[in-house]
Design an enzyme around this catalytic site. Sequence first.
Site, PDB file in Angstrom:
ATOM      1  N   GLU A  79       1.174  -1.140  -0.078  1.00  0.00           N
ATOM      2  CA  GLU A  79      -0.091   0.012   0.229  1.00  0.00           C
ATOM      3  C   GLU A  79       1.346   1.478  -0.078  1.00  0.00           C
ATOM      4  O   GLU A  79       0.496   2.476   1.107  1.00  0.00           O
ATOM      5  CB  GLU A  79      -0.561  -0.169   1.621  1.00  0.00           C
ATOM      6  N   SER A 121      -5.935  -3.033   1.988  1.00  0.00           N
ATOM      7  CA  SER A 121      -6.720  -2.373   0.284  1.00  0.00           C
ATOM      8  C   SER A 121      -6.880  -3.862  -0.223  1.00  0.00           C
ATOM      9  O   SER A 121      -6.688  -3.917  -1.736  1.00  0.00           O
ATOM     10  CB  SER A 121      -5.504  -1.836  -0.339  1.00  0.00           C
ATOM     11  N   TYR A 137      -9.014   3.358  -5.508  1.00  0.00           N
ATOM     12  CA  TYR A 137      -8.266   3.886  -5.264  1.00  0.00           C
ATOM     13  C   TYR A 137      -7.692   4.665  -6.703  1.00  0.00           C
ATOM     14  O   TYR A 137      -6.738   5.693  -7.430  1.00  0.00           O
ATOM     15  CB  TYR A 137      -6.157   3.264  -5.041  1.00  0.00           C
ATOM     16  N   ARG A 194     -11.430   2.802  11.075  1.00  0.00           N
ATOM     17  CA  ARG A 194     -13.063   3.260  10.403  1.00  0.00           C
ATOM     18  C   ARG A 194     -12.807   1.819  10.192  1.00  0.00           C
ATOM     19  O   ARG A 194     -12.258   0.650  10.269  1.00  0.00           O
ATOM     20  CB  ARG A 194     -12.694   3.852   9.141  1.00  0.00           C
ATOM     21  N   ASP A 238     -15.663  -1.653   8.480  1.00  0.00           N
ATOM     22  CA  ASP A 238     -16.514  -1.837   7.298  1.00  0.00           C
ATOM     23  C   ASP A 238     -17.092  -3.008   7.184  1.00  0.00           C
ATOM     24  O   ASP A 238     -17.157  -3.948   8.507  1.00  0.00           O
ATOM     25  CB  ASP A 238     -15.324  -2.232   6.512  1.00  0.00           C
ATOM     26  N   GLU A 259     -13.891  -5.781   8.971  1.00  0.00           N
ATOM     27  CA  GLU A 259     -12.863  -5.544   9.317  1.00  0.00           C
ATOM     28  C   GLU A 259     -13.327  -4.034  10.159  1.00  0.00           C
ATOM     29  O   GLU A 259     -13.331  -3.173   9.981  1.00  0.00           O
ATOM     30  CB  GLU A 259     -11.390  -5.616   8.333  1.00  0.00           C
ATOM     31  N   ASN A 270     -10.245  -0.982  10.690  1.00  0.00           N
ATOM     32  CA  ASN A 270      -9.100  -0.252  10.086  1.00  0.00           C
ATOM     33  C   ASN A 270      -8.198   1.398  10.452  1.00  0.00           C
ATOM     34  O   ASN A 270      -8.583   1.296  10.686  1.00  0.00           O
ATOM     35  CB  ASN A 270      -9.719   0.789   8.691  1.00  0.00           C
ATOM     36  N   GLY A 276      -7.088   5.446   5.009  1.00  0.00           N
ATOM     37  CA  GLY A 276      -6.605   6.429   3.782  1.00  0.00           C
ATOM     38  C   GLY A 276      -7.410   7.392   4.531  1.00  0.00           C
ATOM     39  O   GLY A 276      -8.224   7.329   5.096  1.00  0.00           O
TER      40      GLY A 276
END
Length: 312
Positions: free
Chosen positions: A13, A147, A217, A256, A258, A271, A273, A277
Amino acid sequence: MKIAVLYGGTSGEREVSLSTGKGIIQALKNKGHDVVDIDFTPEKLDEILSLKVDLVFLGLHGKHGEDGKVQGLLDMLEIPYVGSGVLASALAMDKAKSKQIFANNGILTAKSKTYHRTHHNDHEEIASDIRSSFTLPFVIKPNQEGSTLGLTIVKEDKQIVPAIQMALNSDSVILVEDYVGGREVTVPVVGSQGDERALPVIEIIPKNDYYDFDSKYQPGGSEHIVPAEIGKALTEKLSAEAVQAHRLLGCDVYSRVDFIINDKQETIILEVNTLPGMTPTSLFPDSAQVIGWSYDDLIEQFVMLSFENKRK
């Protein structure tokens, strides 16, 4: 304050981290901080060992950045940093371990199983066990990677062995789990430990079959709907579970979380994070903007929360 930003790194990443770092550096300068920027690599640890700063802002993603290793080094050097500590970072990065914690505390997860390279040298042996444990479609991915790198949604039997090989290229442990279709959403969480709040829920509509690397991305790769149009009850449930997951892992300052909302309107966690990002167009800043926080204000909020932790 004098703040060092670590970004770049050596994981898959890296390019994303370079963008995150660039955004963070500019935001900190806009807020008047003295910024030291470091394109981090384990080969140049001298740069970290000789750091004389008030705070480190981690703009790293993936291995050797998000997994607790850098956090451990900074702890030993007694340099405060933004975000979660060693244990929370390592747990969030280990998808199998974090899923066990979530499931044991009443948060729905997809059925899964791990396979260690050291225990299963033969890919066909792993494939055979997967066939007996799961029905198509299912997901094969590295246990510790971000990612969606190395991830395959397996829809046909002939994909199994190549998917195993690809996942093992990224990690010595692979995770296989039931494929859960539905609406992809994510919930930013921010706050000092014990005083966290969820920001507006975001629905992600990828242009591809799922929210893969390109969807995340590439320009126009996905559409972000903030706040998600999912109704009050689901919004409250996702917000509560996101904060719960954040706390269960011991996360700090921000994360964050998900989820997938399946066709039964159940919320299934994917998951957490710990270093999501953080480019100006990333998901977290998108959500913060809805409540009136600019990108620069959000970055400053993280700094202030971390500085308060330092004084406790």
